[in-house]
Design a protein around this motif. Structure first.
Motif, mmCIF file in Angstrom:
data_model
loop_
_atom_site.group_PDB
_atom_site.id
_atom_site.type_symbol
_atom_site.label_atom_id
_atom_site.label_comp_id
_atom_site.label_asym_id
_atom_site.label_seq_id
_atom_site.Cartn_x
_atom_site.Cartn_y
_atom_site.Cartn_z
ATOM 1 N N ILE A 49 0.859 -0.884 -0.188
ATOM 2 C CA ILE A 49 -0.245 0.356 -0.131
ATOM 3 C C ILE A 49 1.090 1.306 -0.203
ATOM 4 N N ILE A 50 0.639 2.689 -0.912
ATOM 5 C CA ILE A 50 1.175 3.569 -0.322
ATOM 6 C C ILE A 50 0.032 4.928 -0.466
ATOM 7 N N ASN B 55 -4.084 3.242 6.337
ATOM 8 C CA ASN B 55 -4.013 2.363 7.580
ATOM 9 C C ASN B 55 -2.711 1.056 6.045
ATOM 10 N N PRO B 56 -1.959 1.149 6.904
ATOM 11 C CA PRO B 56 -0.692 0.422 6.744
ATOM 12 C C PRO B 56 -0.512 -0.998 6.008
ATOM 13 N N ASN B 57 -2.250 -1.587 6.815
ATOM 14 C CA ASN B 57 -2.401 -3.283 6.315
ATOM 15 C C ASN B 57 -4.104 -3.763 6.605
ATOM 16 N N PRO B 58 -4.771 -2.446 5.661
ATOM 17 C CA PRO B 58 -5.991 -2.762 5.626
ATOM 18 C C PRO B 58 -7.470 -3.970 4.953
ATOM 19 N N VAL C 294 6.806 -0.539 -4.135
ATOM 20 C CA VAL C 294 5.496 0.020 -4.706
ATOM 21 C C VAL C 294 6.275 1.529 -4.698
ATOM 22 N N SER C 295 5.170 2.071 -5.489
ATOM 23 C CA SER C 295 5.375 3.226 -5.975
ATOM 24 C C SER C 295 4.873 3.541 -7.130
ATOM 25 N N SER D 76 3.618 0.213 2.843
ATOM 26 C CA SER D 76 4.006 -1.140 3.661
ATOM 27 C C SER D 76 3.388 -2.352 2.909
ATOM 28 N N TYR D 77 3.505 -3.349 3.545
ATOM 29 C CA TYR D 77 4.476 -4.528 3.110
ATOM 30 C C TYR D 77 3.750 -5.304 3.902
ATOM 31 N N ALA D 78 3.234 -6.660 2.603
ATOM 32 C CA ALA D 78 2.736 -8.126 4.102
ATOM 33 C C ALA D 78 4.074 -8.449 3.784
#
Length: 126
Positions: free
Chosen positions: A50-51, A105-108, A70-71, A59-61
């Motif tokens: 997510i960005i 939200n870093p991990n929605p 991601v960019s 944020s990443y899994a």
């Protein structure tokens, strides 16, 4: 309303790299928090990355951390997912998604997002 179209998927050998893109149309991509998910046959859709709106927060899994980046380029209304050191277990359809939420939200969960693309297939051979 925004439309999302992914591209760049394909077949790659394990250890290789691939970059998938997602172009937004209808509204400027800068309005949205953007994310990437993936889904394999028989599995639930899985969060990848997510960005936030200006690209300053990502944020990443855990499964892709250190391998994927991601960019986004808001001038081109495009979000990218650079995938390195690919593994066979990365094989999936990759979807981008856009959220109108105010708070990052870093991990929605998937219901955080309002719009989804159709996806692009990424296949990693062993």
């Amino acid at each position: 309303q925004v439309q999302l179209v992914e591209s760049g998927g394909g077949l790659v050998q394990a250890g290789g790299s691939l970059r998938v893109s997602c172009v937004a149309s209808g509204r400027p991509s800068s309005r949205y928090i953007l994310g990437w998910f993936r889904q394999s046959p028989g599995k639930e859709r899985e969060f990848v990355a997510i960005i936030n709106r200006n690209g300053g927060l990502t944020s990443y899994a855990d499964s892709v951390k250190g391998r994927f980046t991601v960019s986004r380029d808001n001038a081109k209304n495009t979000v990218y997912l650079q995938m390195n050191s690919l593994k066979p277990e990365d094989t999936a359809v990759y979807h981008c998604a856009a959220s109108e939420r105010i708070v990052y939200n870093p991990n929605p969960a998937t219901d955080y997002y309002n719009y989804w693309g159709q996806g692009t297939q990424v296949t990693v051979s062993s």
